[in-house]
Design an enzyme around this catalytic site. Structure first.
Site, PDB file in Angstrom:
ATOM      1  N   THR A   1      40.240  -7.763  74.973  1.00  0.00           N
ATOM      2  CA  THR A   1      39.063  -6.917  74.732  1.00  0.00           C
ATOM      3  C   THR A   1      38.356  -7.315  73.437  1.00  0.00           C
ATOM      4  O   THR A   1      37.381  -6.686  73.052  1.00  0.00           O
ATOM      5  CB  THR A   1      39.459  -5.423  74.668  1.00  0.00           C
ATOM      6  OG1 THR A   1      40.379  -5.255  73.591  1.00  0.00           O
ATOM      7  CG2 THR A   1      40.083  -4.944  75.955  1.00  0.00           C
TER       8      THR A   1
ATOM      9  N   ASN B   1      33.177  -3.317  71.415  1.00  0.00           N
ATOM     10  CA  ASN B   1      32.387  -2.711  72.499  1.00  0.00           C
ATOM     11  C   ASN B   1      31.013  -2.293  72.010  1.00  0.00           C
ATOM     12  O   ASN B   1      30.005  -2.489  72.688  1.00  0.00           O
ATOM     13  CB  ASN B   1      33.117  -1.496  73.085  1.00  0.00           C
ATOM     14  CG  ASN B   1      34.382  -1.897  73.797  1.00  0.00           C
ATOM     15  OD1 ASN B   1      34.331  -2.432  74.890  1.00  0.00           O
ATOM     16  ND2 ASN B   1      35.519  -1.680  73.160  1.00  0.00           N
ATOM     17  N   SER B   2      30.980  -1.715  70.819  1.00  0.00           N
ATOM     18  CA  SER B   2      29.696  -1.258  70.277  1.00  0.00           C
ATOM     19  C   SER B   2      28.758  -2.435  70.058  1.00  0.00           C
ATOM     20  O   SER B   2      27.570  -2.368  70.367  1.00  0.00           O
ATOM     21  CB  SER B   2      29.912  -0.482  68.975  1.00  0.00           C
ATOM     22  OG  SER B   2      30.608   0.716  69.248  1.00  0.00           O
TER      23      SER B   2
ATOM     24  N   GLU C   1      27.503  -3.623  73.389  1.00  0.00           N
ATOM     25  CA  GLU C   1      26.523  -2.689  73.955  1.00  0.00           C
ATOM     26  C   GLU C   1      25.160  -2.887  73.292  1.00  0.00           C
ATOM     27  O   GLU C   1      24.125  -2.906  73.969  1.00  0.00           O
ATOM     28  CB  GLU C   1      27.028  -1.242  73.785  1.00  0.00           C
ATOM     29  CG  GLU C   1      28.197  -0.938  74.706  1.00  0.00           C
ATOM     30  CD  GLU C   1      29.073   0.223  74.245  1.00  0.00           C
ATOM     31  OE1 GLU C   1      28.655   0.984  73.331  1.00  0.00           O
ATOM     32  OE2 GLU C   1      30.184   0.386  74.791  1.00  0.00           O
TER      33      GLU C   1
ATOM     34  N   HIS D   1      39.563   0.121  74.593  1.00  0.00           N
ATOM     35  CA  HIS D   1      40.318  -0.771  75.485  1.00  0.00           C
ATOM     36  C   HIS D   1      40.164  -0.344  76.939  1.00  0.00           C
ATOM     37  O   HIS D   1      40.099  -1.186  77.831  1.00  0.00           O
ATOM     38  CB  HIS D   1      41.803  -0.784  75.090  1.00  0.00           C
ATOM     39  CG  HIS D   1      42.037  -1.565  73.838  1.00  0.00           C
ATOM     40  ND1 HIS D   1      42.670  -2.775  73.821  1.00  0.00           N
ATOM     41  CD2 HIS D   1      41.670  -1.322  72.560  1.00  0.00           C
ATOM     42  CE1 HIS D   1      42.710  -3.248  72.583  1.00  0.00           C
ATOM     43  NE2 HIS D   1      42.110  -2.376  71.806  1.00  0.00           N
TER      44      HIS D   1
ATOM     45  N   ASP E   1      46.425  -5.536  79.179  1.00  0.00           N
ATOM     46  CA  ASP E   1      45.782  -5.631  77.876  1.00  0.00           C
ATOM     47  C   ASP E   1      46.615  -6.517  76.957  1.00  0.00           C
ATOM     48  O   ASP E   1      47.852  -6.386  76.918  1.00  0.00           O
ATOM     49  CB  ASP E   1      45.712  -4.202  77.317  1.00  0.00           C
ATOM     50  CG  ASP E   1      44.763  -4.066  76.159  1.00  0.00           C
ATOM     51  OD1 ASP E   1      44.854  -4.871  75.215  1.00  0.00           O
ATOM     52  OD2 ASP E   1      43.932  -3.147  76.206  1.00  0.00           O
TER      53      ASP E   1
ATOM     54  N   GLN F   1      36.541  -5.990  63.105  1.00  0.00           N
ATOM     55  CA  GLN F   1      35.151  -5.582  62.864  1.00  0.00           C
ATOM     56  C   GLN F   1      34.426  -6.479  61.861  1.00  0.00           C
ATOM     57  O   GLN F   1      33.238  -6.769  62.016  1.00  0.00           O
ATOM     58  CB  GLN F   1      35.115  -4.114  62.405  1.00  0.00           C
ATOM     59  CG  GLN F   1      35.619  -3.159  63.478  1.00  0.00           C
ATOM     60  CD  GLN F   1      36.143  -1.843  62.936  1.00  0.00           C
ATOM     61  OE1 GLN F   1      35.910  -1.490  61.771  1.00  0.00           O
ATOM     62  NE2 GLN F   1      36.849  -1.094  63.765  1.00  0.00           N
TER      63      GLN F   1
HETATM   64  N1  UDP Z   1      31.486   5.652  72.262  1.00  0.00           N
HETATM   65  C1  UDP Z   1      30.944   6.673  72.991  1.00  0.00           C
HETATM   66  N2  UDP Z   1      30.427   7.735  72.293  1.00  0.00           N
HETATM   67  C2  UDP Z   1      30.412   7.811  70.950  1.00  0.00           C
HETATM   68  C3  UDP Z   1      30.967   6.739  70.218  1.00  0.00           C
HETATM   69  C4  UDP Z   1      31.501   5.672  70.913  1.00  0.00           C
HETATM   70  O1  UDP Z   1      30.909   6.647  74.226  1.00  0.00           O
HETATM   71  O2  UDP Z   1      29.934   8.803  70.426  1.00  0.00           O
HETATM   72  C5  UDP Z   1      32.055   4.509  73.009  1.00  0.00           C
HETATM   73  C6  UDP Z   1      31.254   3.269  72.783  1.00  0.00           C
HETATM   74  O3  UDP Z   1      30.195   3.193  73.718  1.00  0.00           O
HETATM   75  C7  UDP Z   1      32.293   2.163  72.927  1.00  0.00           C
HETATM   76  C8  UDP Z   1      33.615   2.852  72.550  1.00  0.00           C
HETATM   77  O4  UDP Z   1      33.356   4.242  72.527  1.00  0.00           O
HETATM   78  O5  UDP Z   1      32.340   1.710  74.254  1.00  0.00           O
HETATM   79  C9  UDP Z   1      34.114   2.448  71.180  1.00  0.00           C
HETATM   80  O6  UDP Z   1      34.627   1.167  71.232  1.00  0.00           O
HETATM   81  P1  UDP Z   1      34.466   0.185  70.010  1.00  0.00           P
HETATM   82  O7  UDP Z   1      35.146  -1.086  70.385  1.00  0.00           O
HETATM   83  O8  UDP Z   1      33.039   0.056  69.635  1.00  0.00           O
HETATM   84  O9  UDP Z   1      35.172   0.898  68.816  1.00  0.00           O
HETATM   85  P2  UDP Z   1      36.621   1.613  68.631  1.00  0.00           P
HETATM   86  O10 UDP Z   1      36.465   3.018  69.045  1.00  0.00           O
HETATM   87  O11 UDP Z   1      37.607   0.860  69.483  1.00  0.00           O
HETATM   88  O12 UDP Z   1      36.869   1.482  67.169  1.00  0.00           O
END
Ligand code: UDP
Length: 465
Positions: free
Chosen positions: A142, A363-364, A367, A22, A120, A384
């Protein structure tokens, strides 16, 4: 004091829910605003701001983004130290508005009053604070438009729960794809088991008609019809993808990283290791910042990777590492690298990466879509499963490895999916699709792109009010 006020078009407070997934998009959006002359002040929780591994550095393209934390009532341990989810949410609902109001008063006393609160969606109480001070209320989502439209339809009683009646009921909302019950957000599938979260999420929509702006971290092409449908009801704007500018339009210098890391990344180790691997030869696997998997699931994932005989880089958070099968690290030392946290963007952008096995946190997914890496989706909970459906059937940038009747993704299944994405017939099509999305994402954020124009409109509004 006068100088401070004149140096920016408007001062806004940005209030993220305290988790990596977030804070990343809200901080990135703040950087975009700063690049256009708005002064954003980020207000994470006290605990979260202490846990973060790097601080936000000043940027040369706009005013420095200052951090002024608020309290969730758990200043030392945060969510993890709460007795229960409901205790945490209750405490945040009590302490959050109080400390946010104090902060707004303090900023006024300092001669730099705020005009708007960008909050948020998971903190719906921030709307009342905005109203109390006569500030512009900006709801920031988000998650995708489709996921939020489903929640909205549930909240308004337009989707009836439980989804499983005498026969399975499909989930459909205007402009989006039809979902099987198991593809719907898990809060909708199992609303009774996750009641506290479910109620909190739905609260986002009970007051949405009172909000001034609704922002989504997507770009228009990703969900055109759903966005069009929502825009008829609220002032909805797509302002994403908020990933660092370096990976998109490159217009914001120094914007290469998220700046905030919940855990310490092992960046040089990963880079040095990846540098020794051939192009597109490495499987990158990560399940984000929150997922807790069973030991059995770990075993299946581990042996799926091993059995592919391909190089792999796997992020396993420190607390999860005891769940790895005994001896696995030694057995695979020539094949794989396991790290406790990584700089995910840098990894995805590395030439050696061939595919991304992800839990499909939004986010993943974003990306992977922006950087151009095909995906194997192993969804776990929350939004997810819905994101994974979009990955496979809407954006067509990957495939899903589905769970069996015990809720486990088996090694054979995952191995097959990875091979399909790394070297199967599907790879060519997926690579074409990720290339297309990568281009569209860049266009959206570049000068005159759909998200850029929306951000300009928002900035113009803030400057004029
Ligand atoms: N991330 C990171 N390093 C890692 C794993 C995840 O920087 O080793 C970052 C990733 O780039 C993303 C965030 O953590 O921006 C995870 O957000 P996501 O929505 O994918 O999953 P959540 O952690 O909320 O389940």
């Amino acid at each position: 004091m006068e100088d401070a006020k004149q140096a920016h078009k408007a001062h806004v407070l940005v209030v993220p829910y305290p988790s990596q997934g977030h804070i990343n998009p809200m901080l990135q959006f703040s950087k975009r605003l700063a690049s256009k002359g708005i002064k954003p002040t980020l207000a994470p929780t006290i605990c979260f701001s202490k846990l973060m591994h790097t601080s936000i550095s000043p940027t040369h393209y706009g005013p420095k983004i200052q951090v002024r934390p608020i309290s969730d009532g758990y200043d030392n341990g945060g969510f993890l130290s709460a007795e229960s989810i409901s205790a945490y949410l209750d405490s945040f609902r009590t302490n959050g508005p109080k400390t946010l109001a104090q902060l707004i008063n303090k900023l006024s006393e300092e001669g730099d009053p705020v005009k708007a609160i960008i909050y948020d969606g998971q903190l719906p109480w921030a709307l009342d604070v905005a109203r109390q001070f006569g500030l512009v209320a900006v709801l920031f989502f988000t998650e995708t438009c489709s996921v939020n439209s489903i929640y909205y339809h549930v909240q308004r009683g337009l989707i009836k729960l439980p989804l499983m009646g005498p026969g399975p009921i499909k989930v459909s909302v205007p402009g989006s794809v039809e979902l099987q019950p198991w593809e719907a957000p898990s809060l909708v599938q199992n609303y009774d088991a996750l009641r506290v979260w479910f109620d909190e999420i739905l609260k986002q929509f009970s007051d949405i008609d009172r909000v001034d702006w609704v922002l989504f971290n997507i770009f228009y092409d990703m969900e055109k019809e759903v966005v069009d449908w929502m825009t008829k009801m609220w002032k909805v704007r797509t302002i994403g993808p908020t990933i660092p500018s370096y990976y998109l339009d490159k217009r914001l210098e120094d914007d290469k990283d998220y700046n905030f890391h919940r855990f310490k990344p092992n960046a040089p180790i990963c880079k040095n290791w990846l540098d020794t691997k051939p192009r597109h030869s490495v499987i990158y696997m990560s399940f984000g910042s929150l997922a807790k998997l069973s030991e059995q699931q770990f075993e299946e994932l581990a042996y799926a990777l091993k059995n592919t005989n391909q190089n792999f880089l796997w992020v396993v958070r420190e607390l999860e590492q005891p769940k790895l099968p005994k001896g696995f690290i030694d057995q695979t030392s020539g094949q794989g690298l396991i790290v406790s946290w990584a700089s995910q963007l840098e990894i995805l952008a590395h030439d050696a990466i061939g595919c991304f096995v992800t839990h499909c946190g939004f986010n993943s997914v974003l990306e992977a879509l922006c950087i151009g890496v095909p995906v194997v989706g192993v969804p776990h909970w929350g939004d997810q499963g819905t994101n994974a459906k979009f990955v496979e059937d809407v954006w067509r940038i990957g495939i899903r490895a589905n769970v069996d009747e015990k809720g486990i993704v088996r090694r054979d299944k995952l191995e097959k999916c990875i091979k399909e994405v790394m070297e199967g017939e599907k790879r060519k099509e997926l690579m074409m699709n990720v290339a297309k999305w990568k281009k569209l994402a860049k266009q959206a954020m570049d000068e005159g792109g759909s998200s850029d124009e929306n951000i300009n409109e928002f900035v113009g509004y803030l400057a004029g009010c």
